[in-house]
Each structure stands twice: as structure tokens, then as C-alpha cells.
Write an enzyme that holds these catalytic residues in place. Structure first.
Site, PDB file in Angstrom:
ATOM      1  N   CYS A 150       0.606  -1.712  -0.165  1.00 32.69           N
ATOM      2  CA  CYS A 150      -0.176  -0.169  -0.153  1.00 32.69           C
ATOM      3  C   CYS A 150       0.425   1.328   0.352  1.00 32.69           C
ATOM      4  O   CYS A 150       0.504   2.321  -0.407  1.00 32.69           O
ATOM      5  CB  CYS A 150      -1.343   0.047   1.538  1.00 32.69           C
ATOM      6  SG  CYS A 150      -2.337  -0.968   0.831  1.00 32.69           S
ATOM      7  N   HIS A 190      -3.232   7.350   2.979  1.00 34.80           N
ATOM      8  CA  HIS A 190      -3.389   6.123   2.293  1.00 34.80           C
ATOM      9  C   HIS A 190      -4.803   5.544   3.008  1.00 34.80           C
ATOM     10  O   HIS A 190      -4.828   5.502   4.273  1.00 34.80           O
ATOM     11  CB  HIS A 190      -2.754   4.497   2.673  1.00 34.80           C
ATOM     12  CG  HIS A 190      -3.506   3.486   2.340  1.00 34.80           C
ATOM     13  ND1 HIS A 190      -3.563   2.895   0.912  1.00 34.80           N
ATOM     14  CD2 HIS A 190      -2.866   2.887   3.007  1.00 34.80           C
ATOM     15  CE1 HIS A 190      -3.944   2.446   1.170  1.00 34.80           C
ATOM     16  NE2 HIS A 190      -3.756   2.149   2.201  1.00 34.80           N
ATOM     17  N   ASN A 221     -10.372   0.732   0.294  1.00 35.62           N
ATOM     18  CA  ASN A 221      -9.171   0.239   0.361  1.00 35.62           C
ATOM     19  C   ASN A 221      -8.378  -0.297  -1.385  1.00 35.62           C
ATOM     20  O   ASN A 221      -8.637  -0.942  -1.539  1.00 35.62           O
ATOM     21  CB  ASN A 221      -8.161  -0.034   1.039  1.00 35.62           C
ATOM     22  CG  ASN A 221      -6.766  -0.946   0.924  1.00 35.62           C
ATOM     23  OD1 ASN A 221      -5.823   0.499  -0.249  1.00 35.62           O
ATOM     24  ND2 ASN A 221      -5.869  -0.662   1.830  1.00 35.62           N
TER      25      ASN A 221
HETATM   26  O1  UT7 Z   1      -3.910  -0.696   3.075  1.00 39.98           O
HETATM   27  C1  UT7 Z   1      -2.850  -1.994   3.969  1.00 39.98           C
HETATM   28  C2  UT7 Z   1      -3.541  -2.050   5.622  1.00 39.98           C
HETATM   29  N1  UT7 Z   1      -4.339  -2.287   5.786  1.00 39.98           N
HETATM   30  C3  UT7 Z   1      -4.907  -1.926   7.322  1.00 39.98           C
HETATM   31  O2  UT7 Z   1      -4.467  -0.377   6.993  1.00 39.98           O
HETATM   32  C4  UT7 Z   1      -6.216  -2.340   7.776  1.00 39.98           C
HETATM   33  C5  UT7 Z   1      -5.936  -2.371   9.342  1.00 39.98           C
HETATM   34  N2  UT7 Z   1      -6.760  -2.709   9.557  1.00 39.98           N
HETATM   35  C6  UT7 Z   1      -7.956  -2.753   9.934  1.00 39.98           C
HETATM   36  O3  UT7 Z   1      -8.216  -1.734   9.511  1.00 39.98           O
HETATM   37  C7  UT7 Z   1      -9.259  -3.394  10.970  1.00 39.98           C
HETATM   38  O4  UT7 Z   1      -8.588  -4.387  11.473  1.00 39.98           O
HETATM   39  C8  UT7 Z   1     -10.043  -3.920  10.006  1.00 39.98           C
HETATM   40  C9  UT7 Z   1     -11.656  -3.021   8.903  1.00 39.98           C
HETATM   41  C10 UT7 Z   1      -9.474  -5.078   9.301  1.00 39.98           C
HETATM   42  C11 UT7 Z   1     -11.372  -4.542  11.266  1.00 39.98           C
HETATM   43  O5  UT7 Z   1     -12.015  -4.935  11.722  1.00 39.98           O
HETATM   44  P1  UT7 Z   1     -10.970  -4.165  13.097  1.00 39.98           P
HETATM   45  O6  UT7 Z   1     -11.951  -3.098  14.509  1.00 39.98           O
HETATM   46  O7  UT7 Z   1      -9.929  -4.271  13.974  1.00 39.98           O
HETATM   47  O8  UT7 Z   1     -12.024  -5.618  13.812  1.00 39.98           O
HETATM   48  P2  UT7 Z   1     -11.590  -7.578  13.700  1.00 39.98           P
HETATM   49  O9  UT7 Z   1     -10.673  -7.614  13.067  1.00 39.98           O
HETATM   50  O10 UT7 Z   1     -11.216  -6.681  16.027  1.00 39.98           O
HETATM   51  O11 UT7 Z   1     -13.113  -7.654  14.959  1.00 39.98           O
HETATM   52  C12 UT7 Z   1     -14.252  -7.544  15.618  1.00 39.98           C
HETATM   53  C13 UT7 Z   1     -15.066  -8.047  15.130  1.00 39.98           C
HETATM   54  C14 UT7 Z   1     -14.738  -9.887  15.115  1.00 39.98           C
HETATM   55  O12 UT7 Z   1     -16.047 -10.781  16.278  1.00 39.98           O
HETATM   56  P3  UT7 Z   1     -15.754 -11.019  17.794  1.00 39.98           P
HETATM   57  O13 UT7 Z   1     -14.774 -11.658  17.489  1.00 39.98           O
HETATM   58  O14 UT7 Z   1     -15.435  -9.713  18.305  1.00 39.98           O
HETATM   59  O15 UT7 Z   1     -17.034 -11.624  18.270  1.00 39.98           O
HETATM   60  C15 UT7 Z   1     -15.033 -10.246  14.001  1.00 39.98           C
HETATM   61  O16 UT7 Z   1     -15.331 -11.260  13.689  1.00 39.98           O
HETATM   62  O17 UT7 Z   1     -15.786  -7.732  13.912  1.00 39.98           O
HETATM   63  C16 UT7 Z   1     -16.062  -9.400  13.776  1.00 39.98           C
HETATM   64  N3  UT7 Z   1     -15.707  -8.284  12.108  1.00 39.98           N
HETATM   65  C17 UT7 Z   1     -16.636  -8.989  11.283  1.00 39.98           C
HETATM   66  N4  UT7 Z   1     -18.437  -8.276  11.032  1.00 39.98           N
HETATM   67  C18 UT7 Z   1     -18.822  -7.444  10.707  1.00 39.98           C
HETATM   68  C19 UT7 Z   1     -14.510  -8.626  11.221  1.00 39.98           C
HETATM   69  N5  UT7 Z   1     -15.120  -9.023  10.235  1.00 39.98           N
HETATM   70  C20 UT7 Z   1     -16.638  -8.518  10.020  1.00 39.98           C
HETATM   71  C21 UT7 Z   1     -16.854  -8.401   9.277  1.00 39.98           C
HETATM   72  N6  UT7 Z   1     -18.463  -7.711   9.180  1.00 39.98           N
HETATM   73  N7  UT7 Z   1     -16.336  -7.368   7.557  1.00 39.98           N
END
Ligand code: UT7
Length: 332
Positions: A116, A256, A286
Site C-alpha cells: 500500500c 492512504h 482501499n
Molecule cells: O492498506 C494496508 C494496511 N491495512 C490496513 O491498514 C488495515 C488495518 N486493519 C483494519 O482496518 C481493521 O483491523 C479491520 C477493518 C480489518 C477490522 O476491524 P477491527 O475493528 O480490527 O475488527 P476485528 O478484526 O477486531 O473484529 C472485531 C469483531 C470480531 O468479532 P468478535 O470476535 O469480536 O465477536 C470479528 O469477527 O468484528 C467481527 N468482524 C466482522 N463483523 C462483521 C470482522 N469482520 C467483520 C465483518 N462484518 N466484515
């Protein structure tokens, strides 16, 4: 003679027509519009659907848009740099094909890959060629067909990425406009957290790797998020400090577009009002190498000659950094 600086003198962009909205994703995987919007800021992304079309298709369209808008003769371009994480093929540089297709017949071309941060690093590379005095017109394109490496059953990644392309032209400037300073970083610790396991030299493609789904993006989102928040904020603060810029001196932040929360955290550390933070993540998601040029394209009319722009990016590897650039022109 005054020092030659490298200025951006033209911008172009292209996104495919097909819109993949949060509502449609709700019908494909276990997710919902509210979760995606509050966690990422994304509402929809564009997808290149037509079979047989790859990243070069997007890149050519963006470059042609720039050529039409600026009226430059493609035969005058010295170098075409294609920033991309999704080349048309593993071998045979995509940038070379793009250069030929747009009529840049006197240019040499190559691809530049830093996940990225590809476009941000590309800005540094393009500017260096200009500052050295060796070349007069460097076309930097950021293009990615992320949909070609995403598993649309994996809700942790498929909600984030989209396809798109943007292009900028770097030219010499004697008024001090253009790239002023850069602070680029990388750290191999990131290799495990955002990657595609197979298809490279460690694990070449086989029936097994295909069966195991090892050809699409894996991301440990939480870990990447943590590094991205501190990384992007650190470099942006550092570049302000070492150029004696206060939040009043910065006109625009072009970060970004990976997650609205990461952008907000960076802006907060810089002390910037949200009116100075350019955002289009809700429209495209993204797009990896295309996020920064798509921002310049979408907000081109608002950018004024002499404005202080801070660019920031964070990506797989890890790769990250910040660039301070003075905008070189007004758009009528
Ligand atoms: O560009 C390259 C660099 N990349 C980035 O900068 C991305 C960095 N990461 C992120 O933007 C975030 O970590 C994500 C958007 C990918 C995920 O957000 P998060 O707030 O970190 O969520 P998480 O992975 O901690 O998940 C929280 C909860 C989980 O459920 P439990 O375990 O709390 O019950 C996930 O299973 O949300 C759940 N979850 C979803 N729910 C609905 C994960 N993905 C989804 C989804 N829809 N798509």
C-alpha cells in the site's frame, strides 16, 4: 541557477463502473453496512468485472485521462513508473505494456511494488529522477486490481479492498514547488501479518496451494491496524517537526485510504482540523496503489498553488512513510 524541485503538474484517474456496495456484500457474507461503516468508513468500492482485463487496463485509462486533460504529448514522457501490487503477470513488467499502449514510445518503464506504500515510494523515486536533472517528464501511475487477489468469502478482507487507478506527472520546477521532504520507513516484522502465501518463489503455485486458498490476501487486521495507527501518525508528525510546520501551515492531509479510523488518528496527532483531511474511502475502499492519486484527482479543484500537502501511507511489509509537497498549480 535555482535548485530544481520536482512538482506534480497534472493528474488523471480511472475507476471501473461496477459498484460493490455494503448492501450487496451483506448478501454475500456475514456482515452489515453498520459494521463496515463504523469500523472502516467504507460504503462502496469499484470492481473491474470484465474477464481478461487486468491492472494495465486501469492504468492505461488513468494515464489517458491525464494526457487528455493536460494536453501533453505522450512521446515527450521520459519514464513511466507503475506502482502496483497486482501486476498483470508475475513476469513481463506491466508498466512497459502500459507505456507502449499510451504512446509513450520514447520512455522506459518499470513496476514498483511496496504494497500500500507503492505510490508514496513511487513519488520519491519519480521526484529523484527529476531532481537529478536526468529526466524532464516522469509519469507515475498507481493502479491495482485488488479484486483479483481477494477471497470474497473472507469477510476480514473482502469488505476493505477495491479496484482503481490514478496517475500524476512529475516535472522540474524552478519556483520551489513540488516535493520538499520525505521520511520513508520499512520493517520486515510486517511480513507475517499481511501477505499472500503462495505463487512466489518460496511456495510456487500448485494444485495444493490453490485448494488451500493460499493465493489470496491474508491479513491479521488487528495487528496491522495497531502498527498503521502509530506508524502513519509518527512519520507525519516527524515530517511536520523537521520542516517547522504547525497545523496552521498544513493545508491538506492526503493519507492512504485503508481505514477512516487510521486517518483520523493521524490527523489528530498532527493537530489538523477534519476540514483539512481529504477523504474518499467511502466511495472506493482501499485501492492500494491508487488511493493517493485518486485523492489528488477528486480534490484537484480545491488544491491551490503553494498549498502545503502532507502525504502519508502504511502498507504490507511493513512499508510506510510521509512526504511533504507544495502543490504547483491552480485548476480553472
Ligand atoms: O492498506 C494496508 C494496511 N491495512 C490496513 O491498514 C488495515 C488495518 N486493519 C483494519 O482496518 C481493521 O483491523 C479491520 C477493518 C480489518 C477490522 O476491524 P477491527 O475493528 O480490527 O475488527 P476485528 O478484526 O477486531 O473484529 C472485531 C469483531 C470480531 O468479532 P468478535 O470476535 O469480536 O465477536 C470479528 O469477527 O468484528 C467481527 N468482524 C466482522 N463483523 C462483521 C470482522 N469482520 C467483520 C465483518 N462484518 N466484515
Amino acid at each position: 541557477m535555482s535548485k530544481i524541485t520536482a512538482a506534480i503538474t497534472a493528474v488523471g484517474a480511472y475507476v471501473p463502473d461496477f459498484v460493490l456496495s455494503n448492501q450487496v456484500l451483506e448478501t454475500m457474507i456475514d456482515t452489515n453496512d453498520e459494521w463496515i461503516t463504523t469500523r472502516t468508513g467504507i460504503k462502496e468500492r469499484r470492481i473491474l468485472k470484465e474477464k481478461g482485463k487486468g491492472t494495465s487496463f486501469l492504468a492505461i485509462k488513468a494515464a489517458q485521462n491525464l494526457i487528455e486533460k493536460s494536453g501533453i504529448n505522450p512521446e515527450d514522457i521520459d519514464l513511466v513508473l507503475l506502482a502496483t501490487a497486482t501486476p498483470d503477470m508475475p513476469v513481463a513488467s506491466t508498466g512497459v505494456y502500459v507505456a507502449s499502449q499510451i504512446g509513450a514510445v520514447n520512455a522506459f518503464a518499470y513496476d514498483l511494488q511496496a504494497a500500500c506504500s507503492s505510490f508514496l515510494y513511487g513519488m520519491s523515486t519519480a521526484a529523484s529522477y527529476i531532481q537529478s536533472g536526468r529526466y524532464k517528464k516522469v509519469l507515475l501511475i498507481g493502479a491495482d486490481k485488488m479484486s483479483s487477489i481477494i477471497d470474497y468469502t473472507d469477510r476480514a478482507t473482502c469488505i476493505i479492498f477495491g479496484d482503481g487507478a490514478g496517475a500524476v506527472l512529475f516535472e522540474p520546477n524552478e519556483e520551489g514547488m513540488g516535493l520538499q521532504d520525505e521520511y520513508l520507513r520499512s520493517d520486515g516484522i510486517g511480513r507475517e501479518y499481511l501477505k499472500i502465501d503462495a505463487g512466489g518463489s518460496i511456495l510456487p503455485a500448485s494444485a495444493e496451494t490453490v485448494q488451500n486458498g493460499q493465493h489470496t490476501v491474508f491479513q491479521d487486521g488487528k495487528t496491522v491496524f495497531k502498527y498503521a495507527v502509530s506508524g502513519m501518525a509518527d512519520v507525519s508528525e516527524k515530517i511536520m517537526q523537521r520542516n517547522d510546520l504547525t497545523h496552521n501551515d498544513v493545508n491538506w492531509l492526503l493519507a492512504h485510504q485503508a481505514n477512516k479510523r487510521i486517518i483520523d488518528a493521524t490527523a489528530e496527532r498532527m493537530g489538523l482540523d477534519e476540514s483539512k483531511v481529504l477523504i474518499n474511502i467511502h466511495r472506493y475502499g482501499n485501492t492500494t496503489s491508487a488511493t493517493l492519486p485518486l485523492l489528488m484527482h477528486d480534490f484537484e479543484k480545491q488544491l491551490k498553488k503553494g498549498d502545503n500537502l502532507i502525504f502519508a501511507a502504511f502498507g504490507g511489509g511493513f512499508t510506510w512513510g510521509s512526504i511533504y509537497l507544495k502543490w504547483a498549480y491552480d485548476t480553472k
